[in-house]
Design a protein around this motif. Structure first.
Motif, PDB file in Angstrom:
ATOM      1  N   GLY A  39       0.827  -1.202   0.000  1.00 19.62           N
ATOM      2  CA  GLY A  39       0.000   0.000   0.000  1.00 19.62           C
ATOM      3  C   GLY A  39       0.866   1.259   0.000  1.00 19.62           C
ATOM      4  N   CYS A  40       1.918   1.246   0.831  1.00 21.43           N
ATOM      5  CA  CYS A  40       2.823   2.414   0.868  1.00 21.43           C
ATOM      6  C   CYS A  40       3.510   2.589  -0.483  1.00 21.43           C
ATOM      7  N   LEU A  41       3.913   1.470  -1.098  1.00 18.18           N
ATOM      8  CA  LEU A  41       4.609   1.545  -2.385  1.00 18.18           C
ATOM      9  C   LEU A  41       3.689   2.075  -3.485  1.00 18.18           C
ATOM     10  N   VAL A  42       2.416   1.659  -3.423  1.00 15.20           N
ATOM     11  CA  VAL A  42       1.455   2.137  -4.426  1.00 15.20           C
ATOM     12  C   VAL A  42       1.403   3.660  -4.386  1.00 15.20           C
ATOM     13  N   GLU A  43       1.411   4.198  -3.164  1.00 11.66           N
ATOM     14  CA  GLU A  43       1.342   5.652  -3.048  1.00 11.66           C
ATOM     15  C   GLU A  43       2.570   6.311  -3.673  1.00 11.66           C
ATOM     16  N   CYS A  44       3.704   5.560  -3.673  1.00  7.61           N
ATOM     17  CA  CYS A  44       4.926   6.127  -4.253  1.00  7.61           C
ATOM     18  C   CYS A  44       4.959   5.978  -5.782  1.00  7.61           C
ATOM     19  N   VAL A  45       4.680   4.773  -6.275  1.00  5.36           N
ATOM     20  CA  VAL A  45       4.920   4.515  -7.711  1.00  5.36           C
ATOM     21  C   VAL A  45       3.633   4.386  -8.529  1.00  5.36           C
TER      22      VAL A  45
END
Length: 1929
Positions: A459-465
């Motif tokens: 979920g955190c990565l989705v917000e980044c990439v």
């Protein structure tokens, strides 16, 4: 939906003393309002809220005053009083805040005056010397500094005095704490005071910085000295381990803050802190004042916790933004993280682990702040690929599944911040293509979905990439995540991740595309998979998706709702779902419900638009799938607005729902129904209040008249009628014989109606339950007390309490007298549940004002004093008298029981009376009793009675075998006999039992002589004559039940009495009803029994009472009581340690009550405390549990292991016990090697408890599921000491295995080691930083595979899998295979070969299941493995003499074959491999005859494996790929070397069974069209098998094979099969039918009977449809068999078979226009359907409801388009069934013949007299009998539904049968029965519903059946058909 009302805020008013009031009165003026009169008025108000309003008027008044009034003495006086009031108010009182904010607006000219007033008040405050009043002063100081300018100014003026006070308070509180050591309550209070003092000191330094800075530099100044003193105190607190952790943490902050304020030059501060943390302090450069204040910190090693708190202090108190600390600051930042990382491997205790994770998160935030203006060097050091970030990622991967929520939450924050840190370091370059992010995503996606940490991180990565990038890697991710959602523990995580993804995706689309065409693509990805699962998914998955995912999706895109409705609506009619799937209809209900509840749609809109019809909702409300019903009900009940008006349609649908859904067996469904209806009633209540207001406002009234809306009064009337009819329906549902679920639902709903429509004074209420109550209904509710289910009693009691005024008015005194009499009788019944009924009855009756005059007067002599004191409440007066009465009785009974315990057990077991006493005490308001003296006397008598009762019964529960004790006893000498027996069975499992090896022969001889005279035999019943000289049987069970239940009740009574002790010890002893001495005695009593009882029931319940006592002791102020748990604990541990032979502790039965005793003592310790008792106990137990040296006794070790097991299982101890887990595992594994069985046994139990503690409770059946597992890294980082221990143990174990000699050496702990290791798995996240690598374990586990024990080899095969990473598998498998010997090797060890092959098997299995099946290196690896396997093929052939290893090798080949069959499609050409397989098969024994007998080890295993291989190869080579290929290699293998027919002829039934299973599977695939027609392949395998199978059916001897053959024949197409019967088995179809019916008759196996009946029925239908005659005899036999199969006592399998048969014949025989079977047989079949619909088993009822589904569907297609309910639950199906039968009678024209048969169904076939005799027998026979066995069926429901349809039929057809022979006979029978039932009812005792419940219920049911039947008979006989209308009414 329904919002809770906000709580009223409580504000305590302030009071002024006499002097202040006089002062104000002097200044106040009567005519005009001045400041003094306003204050005076304010002080006279008694309500705090009004005072607040008053204070708010002060400022406007002052601001109106002129300049000169500052000199006015009145103003001075008022400000003084305001100051005194401010300091007198409590810190939490809202008045204090209001006063401060008012005074903040004081005009300038009054400021000096006000400051003077406040300073003088503050001076007074600071003079406080009582340590326990310091808290008030500290709170006042804190309030002054918080947003209060006057307060702050006062503190500035008194700065030195305040500092001095703070300094003094810290020292005083610390000293007082030291003196109160051991008094936990006082210490806790002092610690909180200390905490506040430190916080206030910090506030002072932070808020008044300039005061300090100005004064500090004079080093000798007072302020400087005080600051040094504060710093010194803070340092001492920081180092003091005995203080609460919060105090230490805050001290860490204070130390850094004070140092920062005093330290010069500021630039050097970061290096000073760095040196402190790294322990590299050099005294040369450090100021002397720092060394003298914080010397402890500068010298020596600092404890871990202190380092942690200092790191926290530095992060929180120093300035990290805008680079103000320069290079030193950056160095400090990196030093802090290195210290934290080193601490992370040390601090395992839960509170420390939580703090550490929080501080890591703070560090990442500080690092982010520092990076913004940091140097390029810092950016390099904090880049994603740097060491530090790498180690932090390690920390995250280790802790993201930590058992503590707080740690998991912080881990997510850390990860989020790390991503931000990396983004900050790479600003300017493209984030999306950054290699660090790419690597992280790849790693995370390769993890299994059961890893919870994966979701938050993705979920955190989705917000980044962005979602788009992740979907490019794998399109199927949304579907994968939705698949995970059938596990509740993962569903919330999965739905959060999905939400993040689809929201991000939508944002991406809206930014990238202008037009809205993207929405279709978005729907395809996120909505379409959801709809598929909702329609077809399993129950759990759909439920969790609806709960967690759907609301989020609709919130993100409300417009998608119309898309969902459109798609589902299109298929809803065709796809109604079933009992296991929701179908489109269920999905539609779920979507609509969720949308309405979240405010996305209005129900009236969609119903008027025709989007969903009333019929559609109706079908939902009675759907077979529980959850669809609940969703449909939710759609009606849940709305976004709680005042939305309930429409007429909704009310009608709710009534329809209630009719058919009260009787639900699932508790969760009942719970949901009650809560949804509660929401509806709240809506009615709240919307009615709105309507009343509308009604009152006349203006609105006129507006409404003009509009088309309904008149409010009209709606209110509808509400009233609706509620009234609902109540009628619910009270009707409490009819005699109604099931427990029905009663539970009806009473719960009535309870919520009573609660919601409660009438507050002066408010109109739309409905009142009181008005619906009449005496019959009160009677019904009281009868519910007789239910055997306690929850029904609880609900009925709760409801009666709410209605008690009405209820008592409707009862006359005679009723009450009878009820009281019944309660007293029940309290001494021998049936355990009777005393519970008695207790509820008495608790109900004590609320009656006149109880004393009506009944108690007869029983107890009157006490006139009690009448005089009118202040005494009715309940208290009555309760006291009732308890007195019960006590007198039980004292008399105890006296009798001393003479003969057997007589007591049979006639008056005393526990019932005690239970009623406890029940009565529990409902008293114990804290405000008035008759104190009477109660004190009563308590003393109760305690004494408890001890006496316990003395009588305890010998039985403390005997060595309480379960089997039955004394033989006759009148005269019963007492002496009983004493002898009790003496004889004295505990023999004391320590003495282990110490002395008794010589068995002598012992037995003595015992047998003793017993010759009177043998204690379990099953002989003793006849004895009781008080009334009647004979009664006493069984062992009765004696035991009497004794252990008496012990239980005594324990609970004493536990309840302990609560009477007041928690604050009153100065004079009169306060409490129980004395300290009595409490101590009760404690001793519990101790004695917990340590002596041997009956589990007795000590478990003594534990329940004892926990109440210890909980009270820990909260108690009395010093001697407070210390008791500690003393008891020490003494019992001493006794265990000493292992004195005379000790009476029970060493068998898992130490009996000892673990419970210790658990209760530890549970008394407050969770938040330092848990010293737990630490002390665990250390003692661990030292005892470790294997002792040879000489000492093993008993302490056994006790210690048993106690540890109980403690590890105790959920109360929570995370506090985790630090001891590693030691526990070591003790268990070492204990497993003990030579003493008792130690090994206890170690095993402890080990099992620990495995559950570590890996969680196992939810599923699958032993090897991924759920209860952990990565190796997480396991070893949580229990670091186990790493070297397990490794060392494994080494020892494998060394014993590898000795060259072939003797059998088995190491005991091998099994346990493999069990633990098998629960670990490697994570792709295992990085390079971990010192705890899993690699060293691998060689040892591989060597464990050489164990001589089969099970250990299996375990090692499983345990190896987790330790080998997926990409390492091919290499490991190759090395394992290479280690196998060649056929020419000189020394071949089969055990080693077997172990290795099992390891290869499990490794390959996990490899082939892994997700990376598509990659090229995977195909490459697989190719290498196949090559390697082919080199060792000799092991699968004849040269290998061992059949077990041959089978193991074949298993590997089978697995490869089945999996490779799937890869053929991916173009991997493996013709060579198949050829080899064919060679193996042709070389096998299956080709030639088998030269062994089945006794040869491993033969069966080998045959099964080779058969599986044949089947796998046959199914692959028959596939289209091989058959259609033209290469020569393919042609070679296209002809299999062995055919299926060959396998079916094999002599071993195991082989035949496997072949038959394969055939059945292929058949089913063909029937379900999974195999394309004309695809050749498997179809060619099935051709020409019919003959073989028919022959097998005739000759097969093995039951399983025979059953499978029948199943295959049943699944075959009869058109193909029947022509072959003549040819192959020489019989015609009719003979085949007779043969199959005979099998049903003669077989003993229900499985065979069921399948044979289904086959026979299929034949019957086939023959009848093809117009072939079947003889009447055969048809009769077939019908009789179906009827026999539907009997209530049959097994589920047979009932289900009958249901399937009935479903298959419905269309052709049951609802056909023509009566093919004849009327009586067809109706007999329908009766079977009705019986099955009332079966207790839900599965059977659902299967039977499918008959109705078929009938309704046929009816719908024949009648045209009208809507018909099809997929319905059993109650609805039953109603429909009767309706269909009546309709069919009309259609067949058989009404005259059919109605009498239906009347017979109505009357039932029982004979009341015979039934009453059997029920009387049953009632006395069993102690725990619960009456009739079917807990679901309700005879009267069935009667009422049938009579409803019969009456309808008669009135529609105007049927009369005046002279009908059968009817006349029926009415004669009915009249006789009516007379008999009336007679039997009159013969019952006064309150039969309690004394003869079962018989009373049965007669009541029969009575109603007869009267309904007679009513219909009268109607049929009369010639006047217009009577019908009246009757129906």
């Amino acid at each position: 939906m329904v919002l809770k009302k906000k709580k009223e805020i409580q504000v305590d008013a302030f009071l002024l003393d006499q002097q202040q009031l006089e002062k104000l009165q002097r200044f106040s003026k009567a005519q005009e309002q001045n400041l003094a009169s306003l204050l005076l008025h304010c002080a006279q108000l008694s309500n705090g809220i009004q005072q607040i309003q008053c204070i708010k008027q002060i400022m406007p008044l002052i601001s109106k005053m002129d300049q000169n009034s500052a000199c006015d003495p009145m103003v001075k006086a008022c400000l003084d009083i305001l100051g005194e009031t401010y300091f007198a108010l409590g810190v939490k009182n809202p008045l204090k805040k209001v006063l401060a904010s008012s005074l903040n607006g004081l005009p300038e000219q009054f400021m000096t005056l006000a400051i003077q007033s406040f300073v003088s008040c503050l001076k007074e405050e600071l003079k406080t010397t009582d340590i326990y009043l310091y808290r008030k002063v500290l709170d006042n100081l804190a309030s002054c500094m918080e947003d209060f300018s006057l307060g702050r100014a006062s503190i500035k003026n008194l700065f030195e005095e305040v500092l001095q006070f703070l300094q003094k308070s810290l020292l005083d509180i610390q000293e007082e704490n030291r003196q109160n050591h051991g008094n936990r309550i006082v210490q806790t209070q002092l610690m909180h005071d200390l905490l506040i003092a430190i916080k206030v000191s910090m506030m002072l330094v932070q808020k008044l910085q300039e005061n300090i800075q100005g004064n500090l530099w004079r080093h000798e100044s007072f302020v400087w000295q005080s600051m040094c003193s504060l710093l010194k105190s803070s340092t001492n607190f920081l180092m003091d381990e005995t203080l609460l952790q919060t105090v230490q943490t805050t001290s860490g902050l204070a130390v850094i803050l004070f140092t920062k304020a005093m330290y010069e030059p500021v630039e050097e501060l970061p290096s000073l802190v760095s040196d402190l943390l790294l322990g590299s302090m050099k005294h040369t450069g450090v100021p002397a004042w720092f060394v003298s204040s914080c010397g402890i910190l500068c010298t020596g090693e600092l404890p871990d916790s202190v380092l942690l708190f200092l790191c926290h202090g530095a992060l929180a108190m120093l300035e990290w933004k805008n680079g103000s600390m320069g290079e030193n600051g950056e160095k400090l930042l990196l030093d802090i993280v290195s210290v934290l990382l080193s601490l992370s491997s040390e601090l395992k205790e839960s509170s420390m682990a939580t703090s550490l994770s929080r501080i890591f998160a703070i560090w990442t935030s500080s690092a982010l702040a520092a990076l913004v203006s940091g140097s390029p060097d810092l950016k390099v050091k904090l880049n994603g690929n740097s060491d530090i970030i790498g180690k932090l990622l390690e920390y995250i991967y280790t802790h993201w599944e930590h058992p503590l929520d707080a740690v998991r939450h912080q881990t997510k924050l850390i990860f989020k911040n790390l991503l931000q840190i990396h983004r900050t370091t790479i600003t300017g370059s493209n984030e999306k293509s950054d290699p660090f992010f790419a690597k992280l995503i790849k790693h995370l996606l390769s993890l299994e979905w059961h890893v919870k940490g994966k979701y938050a991180s993705l979920g955190c990565l989705v917000e980044c990439v962005g979602t788009e990038n992740i979907l490019q890697l794998d399109k199927t991710i949304p579907v994968q995540i939705l698949d995970v959602m059938n596990d509740q523990s993962l569903a919330p995580y999965a739905s959060d991740l999905l939400e993040t993804m689809f929201t991000n995706h939508k944002t991406h689309f809206t930014l990238s595309f202008q037009e809205t065409t993207w929405i279709n693509q978005w729907h395809d990805i996120w909505v379409s998979p959801l709809l598929v699962i909702l329609c077809e998914g399993n129950h759990d998955q759909t439920t969790y998706i609806i709960d967690y995912y759907l609301p989020k999706l609709l919130k993100c895109s409300p417009d998608s709702l119309s898309y969902m409705i459109r798609i589902l609506q299109a298929s809803a009619d065709a796809n109604l779902g079933s009992r296991s799937t929701r179908g489109a209809l269920g999905a539609l209900m779920a979507c609509l419900r969720t949308a309405r509840a979240h405010g996305h749609l209005e129900l009236s809109n969609i119903m008027s638009n025709g989007l969903v019809s009333t019929e559609c909702i109706k079908q939902g409300l009675v759907h077979q799938h529980n959850q669809v019903c609940i969703d449909a009900l939710g759609l009606l009940c849940e709305t976004h607005r709680s005042t939305e008006i309930v429409s007429m349609e909704e009310m009608q649908l709710i009534q329809f729902f209630i009719t058919y859904n009260l009787n639900s067996q699932s508790p969760s469904v009942r719970q949901q129904i009650c809560s949804l209806l509660r929401k509806l009633f709240c809506r009615i209540q709240e919307s009615s209040q709105v309507l009343y207001k509308l009604q009152q406002n006349k203006t609105n009234q006129e507006l409404l008249e003009n509009s088309t809306e309904k008149h409010p009064l009209g709606i209110l009337q509808q509400y009233k009628d609706f509620m009234s009819s609902v109540c009628d329906r619910l009270f009707e549902a409490l009819f005699p014989g109604s099931s427990h679920p029905t009663r539970f639902s009806a009473l719960s709903i009535l309870g919520s109606i009573a609660e919601i429509f409660y009438v507050p004074k002066g408010q109109a209420q739309v409905f009142q339950l009181n008005q619906e109550i009449n005496s019959a209904r009160v009677q019904t509710l009281i009868q519910c007390f007789a239910s055997t289910f306690e929850e029904v009693k609880v609900l009925a009691f709760g409801l009666l309490m709410k209605l008690r005024d009405v209820a008592f008015n409707l009862q006359d005194s005679e009723d009450l007298d009878l009820l009281f009499q019944a309660a007293m009788d029940l309290s001494t019944s021998t049936k355990p549940y009777d005393c519970v009924t008695a207790s509820y009855l008495l608790n109900f009756l004590v609320h009656h004002k006149e109880l004393h005059h009506i009944c108690l007067g007869k029983w107890v002599e009157h006490n006139p004093q009690m009448d005089e004191s009118t202040s005494v409440s009715t309940v208290e007066k009555n309760t006291l008298t009732v308890i007195k009465l019960l006590l007198v009785n039980v004292e008399e009974e105890i006296f009798q029981a001393k003479k003969s315990l057997l007589q007591a057990a049979a006639s008056f077991p005393m526990y019932g009376r005690v239970h009623c006493i406890t029940g009565a005490l529990q409902q008293l308001p114990l804290n405000n009793l008035t008759l104190i003296a009477e109660w004190k006397e009563m308590v003393a008598r109760l305690i004494l009675m408890s001890y006496k009762l316990s003395a009588v019964v305890s010998p039985v529960v403390q005997s060595s075998s309480p379960e089997g004790l039955i004394p033989m006893d006759s009148d005269s000498e019963s007492t002496g006999r009983l004493q002898m027996i009790l003496h004889e069975i004295q505990p023999q499992d004391t320590n003495d039992y282990f110490m002395q090896a008794k010589t068995l022969k002598e012992h037995c001889k003595v015992e047998s002589e003793k017993l010759a005279d009177h043998r204690p035999l379990e099953n002989i019943c003793t006849e004895m004559r009781g008080k009334e000289r009647q004979t009664c049987d006493v069984t062992a069970q009765m004696v035991l039940v009497c004794c252990w239940r008496s012990m239980k009740e005594v324990s609970l009574l004493l536990g309840t009495l302990c609560k009477l002790l007041p928690s604050q010890a009153a100065p004079e002893p009169s306060g409490g009803l129980i004395t300290v001495e009595q409490v101590k005695n009760i404690g001793e009593y519990f101790k004695h029994h917990l340590l002596q009882s041997r009956h589990r029931g007795a000590f478990e319940l003594a534990y329940a009472g004892f926990v109440q006592l210890t909980g009270m002791l820990s909260r108690c102020n009395n010093e001697s009581l407070h210390k008791m748990p500690e003393q008891w604990l020490s003494s019992v541990l001493e006794e265990i340690k000493s292992c004195d032979p005379s000790s009476t502790l029970c060493a068998t039965r898992r130490s009996a009550g000892i673990p419970f005793y210790i658990q209760a003592l530890l549970a008394s310790e407050p969770k938040k405390s330092k848990t010293d008792l737990l630490k002390m106990t665990m250390e003692e137990l661990m030292s005892l549990a470790a294997p002792a040296n040879e000489s000492s006794s093993v008993i302490p070790q056994v006790h210690a292991l048993n106690i540890l097991r109980a403690l590890f299982r105790d959920t109360h101890l929570g995370e506090n016990i985790m630090p001891y887990v590693a030691d526990g595992i070591q003790a268990a594994i070492l204990g497993f090697m003990s030579p003493v069985w008792a130690v090994r046994n206890s170690s095993t139990l402890l080990f099992s408890a620990l495995i559950t503690r570590i890996f969680g409770v196992k939810r599923g059946k699958d032993e090897n599921s991924k759920k209860n597992r952990m990565t190796g890294r997480e396991f070893f980082s949580r229990f670091p000491s186990l790493y070297p221990f397990l490794l060392k143990q494994l080494e020892v174990v494998t060394n014993t295995l590898n000795s060259e000699a072939e003797e059998l050496k088995i190491h005991p702990s091998l099994f346990l080691l493999l069990l633990i290791l098998g629960r670990l798995y490697p994570s792709p996240m295992d990085g390079t930083y971990s010192a705890l690598s899993m690699a060293p374990f691998v060689p040892f586990i591989i060597r464990c595979g050489h164990s001589p024990v089969y099970r250990s080899r299996e375990m090692s095969g499983r345990a190896l899998v987790p330790f080998v990473m997926v990409n390492e598998v091919p290499r490991t498998v190759q090395s394992l295979l290479e280690g196998l010997p060649d056929s020419t090797s000189p020394c071949i060890r089969q055990n080693n070969i077997h172990g290795t092959l099992l390891q290869v098997f499990h490794l390959l299995q996990s490899y082939l299941e892994s997700k990376q099946l598509v990659s090229l290196d995977f195909q490459q690896g697989l190719g290498d493995i196949i090559t390697c396997i082919r080199t060792k093929l000799w092991l699968a052939k004849r040269p290998n003499p061992c059949l077990v290893t041959r089978a193991a090798y074949l298993d590997v080949l089978v697995m490869l074959s089945t999996r490779l069959g799937n890869f053929e499609k991916q173009g991997m050409q493996l013709f060579g491999f198949w050829e080899e397989m064919n060679n193996v098969i042709s070389d096998s024994e299956l080709m030639s005859s088998i030269p062994y007998s089945s006794a040869v080890p491993g033969l069966i295993q080998y045959l099964q494996s080779i058969t599986k291989l044949v089947i796998a190869v046959v199914s692959v080579t028959a596939g289209p790929d091989v058959q259609s290929s033209s290469s020569p290699a393919a042609e070679k293998i296209a002809k299999p070397s062995l055919s299926i027919v060959h396998l079916l002829h094999c002599e071993f039934h195991e082989v035949r069974l496997l072949a038959l299973e394969a055939v059945l599977l292929w058949l089913r695939q063909r029937n379900s069209k999974q195999i394309a027609e004309g695809g050749g392949g498997i179809l060619c395998l099935l051709t020409d098998l019919e003959g073989t199978l028919l022959t097998m059916a005739m000759k097969e001897k093995n039951l399983q094979c025979f059953c499978k053959v029948l199943e295959i024949l049943y699944n075959m197409d009869l058109r193909n099969m029947l022509p072959k019967t003549e040819h192959s088995i020489k019989i015609n179809p009719h003979e085949l039918l007779t043969w199959s019916l005979n099998i049903v008759d003669i077989s003993n196996s229900t499985e065979v009977q069921s399948i044979a009946l289904k086959f026979a029925s299929k034949l019957v239908i086939h023959l009848l449809q093809n117009h072939q005659q079947i003889s009447e005899e055969v048809m009769n036999k077939w019908v009789q068999l179906i009827v026999y199969f539907c009997g209530d006592e049959q097994q589920t399998e047979m009932l289900l078979a009958a249901a399937e048969v009935l479903k298959s014949i419905t269309t052709f025989l049951l609802i056909n226009e023509k009566l093919i079977l004849g009327l009586s047989d067809t109706l007999a079949m329908w009766k079977c359907v009705v019986l099955l619909l009332q079966n207790e088993d839900l599965v059977v009822r659902d299967a039977a409801a499918e008959v109705i589904q078929v009938a309704q569907s046929e009816r719908r297609s024949s009648k045209g388009t009208e809507f018909a309910l099809r997929i319905v639950n059993a109650p609805m199906a039953l109603d429909l069934a009767f309706g269909i039968v009546c309709e069919l009678l009309q259609r067949w024209g058989e009404i005259r013949a059919g109605v009498p048969i239906l009347l017979e169904w109505l009357l039932g076939d029982g004979d009341p007299k015979r039934d009453s005799e059997t029920s009387a027998l049953e009632e006395d026979d069993y102690l725990f009998d619960k009456g009739e066995m079917n807990f679901w069926a309700e005879k009267l429901t069935h009667v009422r539904q049938l009579s409803k349809h019969l009456l309808q039929l008669i009135s529609m057809t105007h049927l009369t049968l005046p002279d009908h022979g059968e009817l006349n006979q029926l009415s004669r029978i009915a009249l006789d029965q009516a007379q008999l039932v009336g007679h039997l009812l009159r013969a019952l005792p006064p309150t039969p519903e309690f004394s003869k419940t079962a018989e009373f219920t049965r007669l009541a049911i029969q009575n109603e059946r007869i009267s309904v039947c007679l009513k219909i008979l009268d109607l049929l006989k009369s010639d006047d058909p217009c009577k019908n209308e009246n009757l129906e009414k």
